[in-house]
Design an enzyme around this catalytic site. Structure first.
Site, PDB file in Angstrom:
ATOM      1  N   GLU A  27       0.092  -1.063   5.895  1.00 39.44           N
ATOM      2  CA  GLU A  27       1.137  -0.604   6.801  1.00 39.44           C
ATOM      3  C   GLU A  27       0.946   0.879   7.072  1.00 39.44           C
ATOM      4  O   GLU A  27       1.193   1.355   8.179  1.00 39.44           O
ATOM      5  CB  GLU A  27       2.522  -0.846   6.188  1.00 39.44           C
ATOM      6  CG  GLU A  27       3.684  -0.689   7.185  1.00 39.44           C
ATOM      7  CD  GLU A  27       4.162   0.740   7.341  1.00 39.44           C
ATOM      8  OE1 GLU A  27       4.813   1.047   8.350  1.00 39.44           O
ATOM      9  OE2 GLU A  27       3.884   1.573   6.460  1.00 39.44           O
TER      10      GLU A  27
ATOM     11  N   ASP B  28       0.831  -1.211   0.000  1.00 43.65           N
ATOM     12  CA  ASP B  28       0.000   0.000   0.000  1.00 43.65           C
ATOM     13  C   ASP B  28       0.861   1.256   0.000  1.00 43.65           C
ATOM     14  O   ASP B  28       2.038   1.229   0.389  1.00 43.65           O
ATOM     15  CB  ASP B  28      -0.957   0.002   1.201  1.00 43.65           C
ATOM     16  CG  ASP B  28      -0.244  -0.060   2.549  1.00 43.65           C
ATOM     17  OD1 ASP B  28       0.722  -0.835   2.671  1.00 43.65           O
ATOM     18  OD2 ASP B  28      -0.639   0.681   3.468  1.00 43.65           O
TER      19      ASP B  28
HETATM   20 ZN   LIG Z   1       6.592   2.239   4.182  1.00 40.77          ZN
END
Ligand SMILES: [Zn+2]
Length: 394
Positions: free
Chosen positions: A142, A77
């Protein structure tokens, strides 16, 4: 196109990076990035296992059944691009200018992923019967809440007793040039909400009231004067910061009944969080004050002590760049905080972080190729077998 050699642009690491940048994987979307990675891994003998939780895509891939396990970890992501007009070019259309490739996620951390895949392919081609196991742990959350990503995968692995020995995270750890900084841990973060109780009253009759601001002021000063520790070889001193103090009823002639304050510790491995809590409580208890403390631990500190992993990473960097990296515990959070508690040695080695999360995020093309070389060398030093790992390129 700028000064970069055209042949470099057709390198597998660069074409893979370009493919990943084109996928709009804004957290928690993965936009097919993980399928691309898993296909490449399956082709070289990895068993790939999708592990979705809620709206987050994750996968665990492993090649080999024995230990030790060397895992490469990271995320597909990216953070949102922000105002598109501010970008010099479409953030999801990789563009090469001079020796740099632009695009959202180019540095954080799709170049790390591309370098890992190419390094794994090259290593497996040369060492089909490597020692132990290779693994990859990838999430699409994340940058967001990070609740259904690496944390959940680690819980699942732990439940079935699947142990990781060494983990290299491809987060952009470098500051000025590739490999100048390798992150080997991070500080703990401990927060508290404080309530000080008093008795509301008229400002002209303080003897009839109990002003919690007056009670707290000397304590606040004292908390700032405490030397919590001096840090240690790897960590800066523990820091105490007050982030808010609130009290008052909004009238100029009334003293309040209550004060609320929030504070945070960024703490080193010199402390356990409950030790810090106890010490703060002792300081409070030495004062005549009616209070409550509500603690929240958002992450314990972790440190990967010098050993085979840090040696291999330092050596791989030094061979590639000519200088040894600085081993640091600075910076913000990463998913390392979810991996290290399982008894895993964790380091972060990735590209230069100067442009991450910014407009016109970019990475040097040469750095992507060098990073792949470093990752491959780390595998050689740890899993190619004693002779090969130690004798090559000396
Ligand atoms: Zn990162």
């Amino acid at each position: 196109m700028g000064t970069v050699d055209e042949s470099v642009l057709s390198h597998r690491a660069i074409t893979l990076l370009a493919d990943l940048i084109k996928r709009r994987s804004v957290t928690p979307k993965d936009a097919g990035c993980q399928d691309v990675l898993m296909q490449r891994l399956a082709a070289i003998g990895f068993e790939c296992e999708q592990m979705p939780f809620a709206d987050v895509s994750n996968f665990w891939a492993r090649r080999g059944t024995s230990g030790p396990v060397l895992c490469f970890a990271g995320h597909t992501d990216v953070v949102p691009p922000g105002a598109l007009d501010d970008w010099s070019s479409d953030p999801f259309e990789p563009v090469v200018r001079d020796d740099v490739i632009y695009g959202r996620g180019s540095a954080d951390m799709k170049s790390g992923l591309a370098a890992m895949i190419v390094a794994l392919e090259d290593f497996v081609a040369e060492n089909p019967d490597h020692d132990g196991s290779l693994a990859m742990l990838i999430t699409s959350d994340e940058e967001g809440r990070a609740r259904d990503g690496t944390l959940k995968v680690m819980e699942a692995l732990t439940r079935r007793n699947e142990q990781i020995d060494w983990c290299v995270i491809g987060e952009p750890s470098s500051e000025k040039q590739l490999g100048d900084i390798v992150r080997i841990g991070r500080r703990g973060s401990l927060s508290a909400v404080l309530t000080v109780n008093g008795i509301q009253g008229h400002v002209a009759y303080p003897q009839l009231a109990d002003n919690p601001i007056r009670r707290f002021a000397p304590l606040l000063a004292q908390l700032h004067e405490v030397e919590w520790d001096q840090g240690n070889e790897y960590f800066p001193p523990t820091s105490f910061q007050v982030v808010s103090v609130e009290a008052g009823v909004g009238a100029p002639n009334v003293t309040p009944a209550e004060l609320k304050a929030r504070f945070n510790f960024r703490y080193s491995t010199e402390w356990e969080h409950n030790g810090l809590e106890k010490k703060v409580q002792e300081i409070f208890d030495a004062h005549d004050i009616d209070y409550e403390l509500d603690w929240h631990l958002s992450g314990k500190p972790f440190l990967t002590k010098p050993g085979r992993l840090t040696d291999a990473v330092s050596r791989a960097v030094q061979e590639q760049t000519g200088s040894a990296p600085k081993l640091s515990t600075g910076g913000g959070t990463s998913d390392g905080r979810f991996i290290a508690p399982a008894g895993v040695d964790v380091v972060e080695l990735g590209p230069v972080n100067a442009s991450i999360h910014k407009i016109d995020e970019h990475v040097r093309i040469e750095d992507v190729l060098s990073l792949a070389t470093m990752y491959q060398r780390i595998m050689e030093l740890l899993l190619a077998g004693r002779e090969r790992g130690n004798s090559k390129r000396q």
